[in-house]
Write an enzyme that holds these catalytic residues in place. Structure first.
Site, PDB file in Angstrom:
ATOM      1  N   TYR A  86      48.471  -3.284  12.147  1.00  0.00           N
ATOM      2  CA  TYR A  86      49.197  -2.281  11.347  1.00  0.00           C
ATOM      3  C   TYR A  86      48.609  -2.165   9.938  1.00  0.00           C
ATOM      4  O   TYR A  86      48.322  -1.074   9.451  1.00  0.00           O
ATOM      5  CB  TYR A  86      50.672  -2.681  11.284  1.00  0.00           C
TER       6      TYR A  86
ATOM      7  N   SER B 208      51.941   3.512   4.168  1.00  0.00           N
ATOM      8  CA  SER B 208      52.882   2.398   4.022  1.00  0.00           C
ATOM      9  C   SER B 208      52.459   1.603   2.791  1.00  0.00           C
ATOM     10  O   SER B 208      51.286   1.668   2.382  1.00  0.00           O
ATOM     11  CB  SER B 208      52.782   1.487   5.255  1.00  0.00           C
TER      12      SER B 208
HETATM   13  P1  NAD Z   1      60.182   5.431  13.984  1.00  0.00           P
HETATM   14  O1  NAD Z   1      59.848   4.452  15.027  1.00  0.00           O
HETATM   15  O2  NAD Z   1      61.570   5.966  13.906  1.00  0.00           O
HETATM   16  O3  NAD Z   1      59.200   6.680  14.015  1.00  0.00           O
HETATM   17  C1  NAD Z   1      57.905   6.648  14.553  1.00  0.00           C
HETATM   18  C2  NAD Z   1      57.693   7.959  15.260  1.00  0.00           C
HETATM   19  O4  NAD Z   1      56.361   8.008  15.786  1.00  0.00           O
HETATM   20  C3  NAD Z   1      58.651   8.119  16.451  1.00  0.00           C
HETATM   21  O5  NAD Z   1      59.242   9.401  16.405  1.00  0.00           O
HETATM   22  C4  NAD Z   1      57.744   7.983  17.644  1.00  0.00           C
HETATM   23  O6  NAD Z   1      58.175   8.697  18.787  1.00  0.00           O
HETATM   24  C5  NAD Z   1      56.451   8.545  17.077  1.00  0.00           C
HETATM   25  N1  NAD Z   1      55.299   8.170  17.903  1.00  0.00           N
HETATM   26  C6  NAD Z   1      54.989   6.946  18.392  1.00  0.00           C
HETATM   27  N2  NAD Z   1      53.888   7.026  19.155  1.00  0.00           N
HETATM   28  C7  NAD Z   1      53.491   8.306  19.131  1.00  0.00           C
HETATM   29  C8  NAD Z   1      52.406   9.016  19.710  1.00  0.00           C
HETATM   30  N3  NAD Z   1      51.523   8.397  20.506  1.00  0.00           N
HETATM   31  N4  NAD Z   1      52.299  10.350  19.475  1.00  0.00           N
HETATM   32  C9  NAD Z   1      53.212  10.992  18.698  1.00  0.00           C
HETATM   33  N5  NAD Z   1      54.236  10.372  18.120  1.00  0.00           N
HETATM   34  C10 NAD Z   1      54.374   9.043  18.340  1.00  0.00           C
HETATM   35  O7  NAD Z   1      59.789   4.717  12.606  1.00  0.00           O
HETATM   36  P2  NAD Z   1      59.660   5.289  11.123  1.00  0.00           P
HETATM   37  O8  NAD Z   1      60.015   4.180  10.237  1.00  0.00           O
HETATM   38  O9  NAD Z   1      60.357   6.587  10.975  1.00  0.00           O
HETATM   39  O10 NAD Z   1      58.082   5.491  11.018  1.00  0.00           O
HETATM   40  C11 NAD Z   1      57.463   6.710  10.623  1.00  0.00           C
HETATM   41  C12 NAD Z   1      56.201   6.407   9.844  1.00  0.00           C
HETATM   42  O11 NAD Z   1      56.562   5.763   8.618  1.00  0.00           O
HETATM   43  C13 NAD Z   1      55.229   5.470  10.562  1.00  0.00           C
HETATM   44  O12 NAD Z   1      53.895   5.926  10.350  1.00  0.00           O
HETATM   45  C14 NAD Z   1      55.439   4.151   9.851  1.00  0.00           C
HETATM   46  O13 NAD Z   1      54.294   3.325   9.886  1.00  0.00           O
HETATM   47  C15 NAD Z   1      55.753   4.626   8.444  1.00  0.00           C
HETATM   48  N6  NAD Z   1      56.450   3.649   7.629  1.00  0.00           N
HETATM   49  C16 NAD Z   1      57.739   3.277   7.885  1.00  0.00           C
HETATM   50  C17 NAD Z   1      58.346   2.339   7.064  1.00  0.00           C
HETATM   51  C18 NAD Z   1      59.764   1.896   7.254  1.00  0.00           C
HETATM   52  O14 NAD Z   1      60.210   1.011   6.533  1.00  0.00           O
HETATM   53  N7  NAD Z   1      60.520   2.472   8.166  1.00  0.00           N
HETATM   54  C19 NAD Z   1      57.646   1.781   6.003  1.00  0.00           C
HETATM   55  C20 NAD Z   1      56.346   2.167   5.777  1.00  0.00           C
HETATM   56  C21 NAD Z   1      55.740   3.104   6.593  1.00  0.00           C
END
Ligand code: NAD
Length: 270
Positions: free
Chosen positions: A168, A155
């Site tokens: 986080y 991130s």
């Molecule tokens: P999201 O909530 O759609 O996806 C998160 C995924 O992680 C989900 O599919 C969830 O089921 C899975 N998950 C949660 N706990 C789990 C576990 N114990 N075991 C296996 N899987 C698990 O959100 P996203 O935005 O798609 O996030 C994906 C990644 O991207 C994350 O690591 C997040 O920190 C990172 N991220 C997202 C953003 C954003 O703006 N959306 C920005 C920076 C980083």
């Protein structure tokens, strides 16, 4: 004719958290580039199964595997399933992540541990198992120049401090050092380890930040490029980073953030 070096044909790719958001888009894109897909999910089994159906309907290969990435035995089972079905593992996109936000004085130990457990320890468990499997695979059967590649979903908060989110930000900051240290440790084995640092991407994790006009306007002030990111922006970067086109790249973080990490407050001369 030269082989398409962005193709992931004959690769086997594991994507964690592949049932929603960024992980879902990355999984579809890797499968679209020719990889056999192991789509890990924790919840939303329906979405993972629909993904598998879409990939197979288009002539690809995919399975869905339920596992909690913060549990050692479940991570081992996930990799076992990949090897059982597809014979090997070449790409790991460790994408799973959660947020449990609170001001520090109100943050419970449970919420601290949950975020560190999935966002940092989960990354360690998946990366360790990927390295073990990559090392065990015979080099003459490799589909790529590398012995395997790991992409950790980090991130912008691996470098941008974030009040109200210290669990986080600490996990993502730790992940930056995990990626660099691991890349250094396993480069001699021909294993590449990188991170992608998304900025604000339109997914369920940050719905509050984009699902009203007011929230979106506030968010856009932080994004010099002037739009929120879409999961596909990250997915395209992941395919490239997993492919031989990125073969000389290891230990780095690719920011996919529309300039969010460029200190936007300074854009009008500070
Ligand atoms: P999201 O909530 O759609 O996806 C998160 C995924 O992680 C989900 O599919 C969830 O089921 C899975 N998950 C949660 N706990 C789990 C576990 N114990 N075991 C296996 N899987 C698990 O959100 P996203 O935005 O798609 O996030 C994906 C990644 O991207 C994350 O690591 C997040 O920190 C990172 N991220 C997202 C953003 C954003 O703006 N959306 C920005 C920076 C980083």
């Amino acid at each position: 004719m030269q082989k398409n070096s962005r193709s992931l044909k004959d690769h086997v790719a594991i994507v964690t958290g592949a049932s929603s958001g960024i992980g879902l888009a990355v999984a579809e894109a890797l499968a679209g580039a020719g990889a056999a897909l192991v789509a890990n999910f924790h919840s939303h089994g329906d979405a993972a199964n629909e993904l598998v159906e879409r990939v197979t309907a288009q002539g690809g290969r995919a399975i869905a595997v339920q596992a909690d990435v913060s549990e050692e035995s479940e991570v081992l089972r996930l990799f076992d399933a990949a090897v059982k079905h597809f014979g090997r593992v070449d790409v790991l996109v460790s994408n799973s992540g959660i947020q449990k936000d609170a001001p520090v004085a109100d943050m419970s130990l449970d919420d601290w541990n949950a975020v560190i457990g999935i966002n940092l320890t989960g990354q360690f468990l998946c990366a360790r198992e990927a390295v073990r499997r990559f090392r065990a695979q015979p080099s003459e059967k490799r589909p790529s120049r590398s012995a395997g590649t790991i992409i950790a979903m980090s991130s912008v908060h691996e470098i941008i401090p974030w009040a109200g989110h210290i669990n986080y930000a600490s996990a993502k900051g730790g992940l930056r050092m995990l990626v660099q240290s691991l890349a250094q440790e396993v480069a001699g084995d021909g294993i590449r380890v990188n991170a992608i640092a998304p900025g604000a991407i339109r997914t369920p994790i940050n719905k509050d930040a984009w699902d009203s006009e007011e929230a979106l306007t506030k968010l856009l002030r932080l994004i010099p490029y002037g739009r929120i990111g879409e999961p596909e922006d990250v997915a395209r970067a992941a395919v490239w980073l997993a492919s031989d086109e990125a073969d000389y790249i290891t230990g780095t973080t690719l920011f996919v953030d529309g300039g969010m990490s460029l200190y936007p407050e300074f854009r009008d001369n500070g």
